[in-house]
Design a protein around this motif. Sequence first.
Motif, PDB file in Angstrom:
ATOM      1  N   HIS A 489       0.856  -1.187   0.000  1.00  0.00           N
ATOM      2  CA  HIS A 489       0.000   0.000   0.000  1.00  0.00           C
ATOM      3  C   HIS A 489       0.897   1.244   0.000  1.00  0.00           C
ATOM      4  O   HIS A 489       1.870   1.329   0.757  1.00  0.00           O
ATOM      5  CB  HIS A 489      -0.899  -0.006   1.236  1.00  0.00           C
ATOM      6  N   GLU A 491       0.769   4.093   1.291  1.00  0.00           N
ATOM      7  CA  GLU A 491       0.969   4.778   2.575  1.00  0.00           C
ATOM      8  C   GLU A 491       1.944   4.038   3.484  1.00  0.00           C
ATOM      9  O   GLU A 491       2.472   4.625   4.430  1.00  0.00           O
ATOM     10  CB  GLU A 491      -0.379   4.942   3.278  1.00  0.00           C
ATOM     11  N   ASP A 492       2.195   2.737   3.201  1.00  0.00           N
ATOM     12  CA  ASP A 492       3.036   1.931   4.091  1.00  0.00           C
ATOM     13  C   ASP A 492       4.441   1.688   3.529  1.00  0.00           C
ATOM     14  O   ASP A 492       5.284   1.093   4.199  1.00  0.00           O
ATOM     15  CB  ASP A 492       2.372   0.566   4.344  1.00  0.00           C
TER      16      ASP A 492
END
Length: 755
Positions: A489, A491-492
């Motif tokens: 992802h 954001e990660d």
Amino acid sequence: MVDTRDQGLALETFAPGDMRARIEAYDWAATSLGLRETWSPSLNFAVDMIVASRFPSALRWGSELVLIYNDAYAPMLGERHPRVLGKSFAEAPPTSAADAEGPERAILTGASGGTVIEDLFLTTIHPDGSVTDGYFTIRLSPMPDAAAPSGVGGVLIALNDVTRRVQAEQALRSSEERYELALQAASGVGTWDWDIVGDRIYADPRYAVFHSVDPERAAGGLPFADYRKAVHPDDFARLLKSGRADLKTTGDFDEEYRLIQADGSIRWVQTRGRVERNAQGWAVRHRGVMVDITERKRIEQALEAAQADLRIAVDAAGLGRWDHNPQTGERLWDKRCREIYGLPDNMIENPLDILERLVHPDDLPSLMDAIRAAMDPANDNTINREYRIRRDGDGALRWLETFGQAFFDDDRCIRFVGVVSDVTERKEAEADQVLREATMALALDAGNVGTWDYDVRKRQLRWSERGYDMFGMTPGADAGLDDFFAAMHPEDREPTRKALLAAMDPVRRAYIDVEYRTIGRDDRQERWISAKGRGFFDEAGKPTRVVGATVDITDRKRAELHLRLLVNELNHRVKNSLATIQAIAAQTFHAARSLPQAQEAFSARIVALAEAHDLLTRENWEGADLLDLLGRLEDLHGGPGRFTTEGGSVRLSPRMALSLSMALHELATNAVKYGALSTQKGQVRIAWTVVPGPVHPRLALTWTESGGPPVSPPTRRGFGSRLIERGLASELSGEAHIDFRPEGVVCRIEAALDG
């Protein structure tokens, strides 16, 4: 340009791995070593030694460090084999630290007595094309050669595979050729005739030159003192003592000693003579021949030194040596070999009898087949087997490994030699490793754990099958570090990248403990992953690997999210429930109703509210089915025989389930008291359907009573009617209407299905 192909012989002529044939066919005259026939005995012995060895071995010989190697060493060269055979450093520089010019030059000049490189990482390309990585201990040792300026003719490069955590096992092969120099009188290089009484030695020119005496004067006879000057000082006393003893007691003389030549060089000679005595037994003449044995001595010394090196290597590796001549029946098992089998030091029995007596029955047939195959000239004449024995004496079960090679003359096996070692600890370690891996696999399987291994140097990322599943990839698919971050992802990605870099930082050496989301590369599913791992570093502090494990925590994350939603919903519902109870109490306990009536009505309404809550609790407050809600209503108010339902399953949100449950409870309570359920034959028909709405579908439900007493409209609206008509309208964005028909009450409810 140097032709790097085998000289004078096509590559396809050779069978794979036949370095002996390659060496014999090579055009050595084109190298600094010269024709094979001119090689020194030390070089010939060294080549025979490494070719016979089953362990990776090579030689760097002469000032140009020409490369010669054996079959086991060839995979270490990869694609450079066989074109680097016979090449110098300048023509074919090495590609690994196993073959380094600096240390080898130091050994060649005598500045170094040898070098050991521990645990060197090497890649091996096998004849079948497979590639393996391993760690090796490299030993660089001087090979003596009296003809070399420094006394060192070359460097022995010996590799020992220590990946399997065993002591170095070098396949040492004893030389098939033993040097014998037959000294015959006809081969003498000089003759002498000593008149003992007159002290005159008459010698031929060759004898005279060796003793640094003028040949013409020697022919006329010179005293013994003129010849003794050339005898090496370290040999003179021994030679004088032996000569005097021979003159007194024996008739023959046979000695070896050194002579110092006119140019200062040293020559070894062997003299054989016979003493003549007179009638009284006195020695009067001494005649004989002298043979130059300098070359033989040099060969013997080189052979002795080489054999000493071999003995040291064999002893260091804990190997036992065996040697068998099938034609003569001669056999030799050295002390270590007998110790391995638990045999006494005295004369051993027939080797085949020992094997049949001590080898494990399950291993004996395959071992005997391997021995017969090695002694068959049609095969490759080698043996390499692992087998179990019951050691003689104590009966201990031991694992042994043997290497051997058979030698032939006209298809007759004339010698079968080899080594044997006790590999019990290695086999136990391997079995323990297999057990550990099986236990680990079961643990990983039970815990649904995936594993990963990142090779920092090669930038290769290896996953287990479950690791692939967690990233939504087909097991075994080609996936590297870039694919790992691409499937993460957005954001990660950065936090995970920082955790990986911290684990590879030689100063921080942090442990990886992160949670991130993945978007399956193939199935596009989102998953939550928990990853833990750590980095490993070499002696220089550089990261080599990062390994770890991953667990799919998607269900846990969903449960945590559901729990948060449930808590929020519970807070909301508690507030609403308290407000509902407060409203019920306010409307129930009014002045127009007696206290017992109010208490009964209040309790019934609270029970209805509790029933709705129970239903929602069983569903984890995710909602309820209309059929389940009606089933609870039937159980509380007369059973299924009093109700008729028409409609299918409809999923209700928690808010709608509570409001509709309260409304239906009010209708049922009134029906029990005043309507259709107050008589034995009264019935309630509940029909519903789902119709389209502007935003959400809408539930249309009709409550119809029949078979009860005649109904008349009430003079005033009670709390129950207001709860149904007004409460549903405000709570569910719907509407409800109660029609008090004489034949029975009819209530129509319509509300949006916001769930």
